[in-house]
Design an enzyme around this catalytic site. Structure first.
Site, PDB file in Angstrom:
ATOM      1  N   GLU A 143       0.719  -1.222   0.134  1.00  0.00           N
ATOM      2  CA  GLU A 143       0.077  -0.057   0.015  1.00  0.00           C
ATOM      3  C   GLU A 143       0.963   1.098   0.030  1.00  0.00           C
ATOM      4  O   GLU A 143       0.512   2.136  -0.699  1.00  0.00           O
ATOM      5  CB  GLU A 143      -0.830   0.006   1.211  1.00  0.00           C
ATOM      6  CG  GLU A 143      -2.248  -0.698   1.287  1.00  0.00           C
ATOM      7  CD  GLU A 143      -3.009  -0.393  -0.090  1.00  0.00           C
ATOM      8  OE1 GLU A 143      -2.952   0.644  -0.337  1.00  0.00           O
ATOM      9  OE2 GLU A 143      -3.796  -1.356  -0.510  1.00  0.00           O
ATOM     10  N   CYS A 161     -16.884   0.932 -13.877  1.00  0.00           N
ATOM     11  CA  CYS A 161     -17.182   2.423 -13.869  1.00  0.00           C
ATOM     12  C   CYS A 161     -15.864   3.082 -14.327  1.00  0.00           C
ATOM     13  O   CYS A 161     -15.282   3.745 -13.171  1.00  0.00           O
ATOM     14  CB  CYS A 161     -17.348   2.828 -12.269  1.00  0.00           C
ATOM     15  SG  CYS A 161     -18.149   4.462 -12.424  1.00  0.00           S
ATOM     16  N   CYS A 203     -21.900   0.998 -18.084  1.00  0.00           N
ATOM     17  CA  CYS A 203     -23.122   1.236 -17.429  1.00  0.00           C
ATOM     18  C   CYS A 203     -24.038   0.044 -17.674  1.00  0.00           C
ATOM     19  O   CYS A 203     -24.805  -0.395 -16.719  1.00  0.00           O
ATOM     20  CB  CYS A 203     -23.859   2.522 -17.746  1.00  0.00           C
ATOM     21  SG  CYS A 203     -22.831   3.953 -17.117  1.00  0.00           S
ATOM     22  N   CYS A 227     -23.555  -2.721 -15.327  1.00  0.00           N
ATOM     23  CA  CYS A 227     -22.864  -2.242 -13.858  1.00  0.00           C
ATOM     24  C   CYS A 227     -24.215  -2.796 -13.095  1.00  0.00           C
ATOM     25  O   CYS A 227     -25.430  -2.451 -13.265  1.00  0.00           O
ATOM     26  CB  CYS A 227     -22.842  -0.843 -13.945  1.00  0.00           C
ATOM     27  SG  CYS A 227     -22.687  -0.248 -12.091  1.00  0.00           S
ATOM     28  N   CYS A 251     -27.960   4.696  -9.795  1.00  0.00           N
ATOM     29  CA  CYS A 251     -26.670   5.565 -10.008  1.00  0.00           C
ATOM     30  C   CYS A 251     -27.361   6.956 -10.642  1.00  0.00           C
ATOM     31  O   CYS A 251     -28.099   7.047 -11.735  1.00  0.00           O
ATOM     32  CB  CYS A 251     -25.639   4.874 -10.919  1.00  0.00           C
ATOM     33  SG  CYS A 251     -24.617   6.009 -11.493  1.00  0.00           S
TER      34      CYS A 251
HETATM   35  S1  SF4 Z   1     -24.121   2.951 -13.695  1.00  0.00           S
HETATM   36 FE1  SF4 Z   1     -23.054   4.691 -12.546  1.00  0.00          FE
HETATM   37  S2  SF4 Z   1     -21.622   3.281 -11.240  1.00  0.00           S
HETATM   38 FE2  SF4 Z   1     -22.401   1.918 -12.855  1.00  0.00          FE
HETATM   39  S3  SF4 Z   1     -20.757   2.346 -14.210  1.00  0.00           S
HETATM   40 FE3  SF4 Z   1     -22.275   3.734 -14.881  1.00  0.00          FE
HETATM   41  S4  SF4 Z   1     -21.641   5.579 -14.012  1.00  0.00           S
HETATM   42 FE4  SF4 Z   1     -20.587   3.980 -13.013  1.00  0.00          FE
END
Ligand code: SF4
Length: 324
Positions: free
Chosen positions: A5, A160, A167, A170, A176
């Site tokens: 780290e 992201c 998206c 996601c 979101c």
């Molecule tokens: S939906 Fe929102 S959190 Fe998911 S990848 Fe797209 S911008 Fe990022």
């Protein structure tokens, strides 16, 4: 995890890999690091940059041995009281190594969180940091925090992504804010542009028989703890004035009178917000005895022993140039 780290702060994984392997081979546990000397630690760190990290790592190891009987603390407060361990590193160690309920905000989760909550402000500002850390804390589960935090970092890094977030893949798309408002490109807000300051400096290789003059940089200097050739900002223009200034500044830094000779190399490098042009001069010893300046140590060093000494990045380049 602690070592990796710290090494990964400001440095890419590909660069860190070999350093990490060598470092943990030399110091396999916290006691061996605590009982080593700082020169050994800095020599292994040489080339990785941001040398304060190495010195703080060494100081933290000593504190763990002295105050925690050699056992790494698990709690956030105790972790943050160790030199070089800030809020993110403490959170990463507490949650991932010890599964404690501690939040993490780092590059990937800054992007993920600010998009999730639709935060359009500057993420590095005090208000931005407060908002993101608060959000990170609020969403922490009661258990399995290690997996949760790692999953968030992974989601930020693989899904992201900065330019083209995926998206449609996601799992958080339905909650979101940036996705709902179509603001993925605008969030997070672009960082203010870094402005650079140009500096002109001189490094001087003062020779006396088979030795060269070195100084160990003081606490407040750029290369604190590392050895370097006498080095300073150069104001004069033109070789004649430059040589006069060099002789004066070498004497002020080291107590040694020298006769500056030729400019044998110009190196260009960047350190934080500075772009530095470094003129490297040869010089012959005239007279005087070494004298430390403020907190810096000064000594004559046999040229053949330079490979064993931790040198500044440009100090190492110069040492390689004069090796033969
Ligand atoms: S939906 Fe929102 S959190 Fe998911 S990848 Fe797209 S911008 Fe990022």
């Amino acid at each position: 995890m602690w070592i990796s780290e710290i090494m990964l702060q400001q440095t890419q994984v590909a660069t860190v890999r070999d350093y990490f392997t060598r470092f943990v081979a030399a110091f396999p546990n916290v006691e061996s690091l605590a009982t080593s000397n700082e020169t050994e630690v800095l020599r292994l760190w040489e080339g990785l940059g941001y040398y304060r990290r190495a010195r703080q790592l060494h100081a933290a190891a000593m504190k763990v041995v002295e105050e925690h009987s050699g056992e790494f603390p698990h709690e956030l407060d105790a972790l943050q009281s160790l030199p070089g361990i800030g809020r993110y590193t403490a959170g990463a160690i507490a949650s991932i190594a010890f599964n404690k309920r501690a939040p993490i905000v780092e590059a990937n989760t800054v992007r993920l969180f600010s998009r999730l909550i639709g935060y359009t402000g500057e993420t590095t500002s005090a208000a931005g940091q407060r908002t993101l850390w608060q959000f990170a804390e609020e969403i922490l589960p009661q258990k399995d925090v290690a997996r949760f935090n790692q999953a968030l970092m992974e989601l930020g890094s693989l899904v992201c992504t900065p330019a083209e977030p995926k998206c449609h893949e996601c799992p958080l798309a339905s909650v979101c804010a940036a996705n709902a408002a179509g603001l993925q490109r605008e969030i997070p807000a672009a960082k203010p542009k870094q402005t650079f300051t140009e500096l002109r400096e001189a490094a001087v290789v003062v020779r006396k028989n088979g030795s060269v003059l070195l100084r160990r940089c003081g606490e407040k200097e750029r290369w604190a703890g590392l050895w370097d050739f006498p080095r300073f900002e150069l104001e004069a223009s033109g070789p004649l004035f430059a040589k006069r200034e060099i002789a004066e500044k070498v004497a002020a830094q080291t107590g040694i009178a020298c006769a500056p000779g030729s400019l044998f190399k110009t190196l260009r490098h960047g350190v934080t917000r500075f772009r530095i042009t470094l003129d490297c001069y040869d010089a012959a010893y005239l007279e005087g005895r070494v004298r430390a300046n403020e907190s810096a140590e000064v000594r004559w060093q046999a040229r053949s022993t330079l490979p064993q000494l931790p040198l500044s990045t440009t100090g190492r380049k110069i040492a390689n140039l004069i090796r033969d």
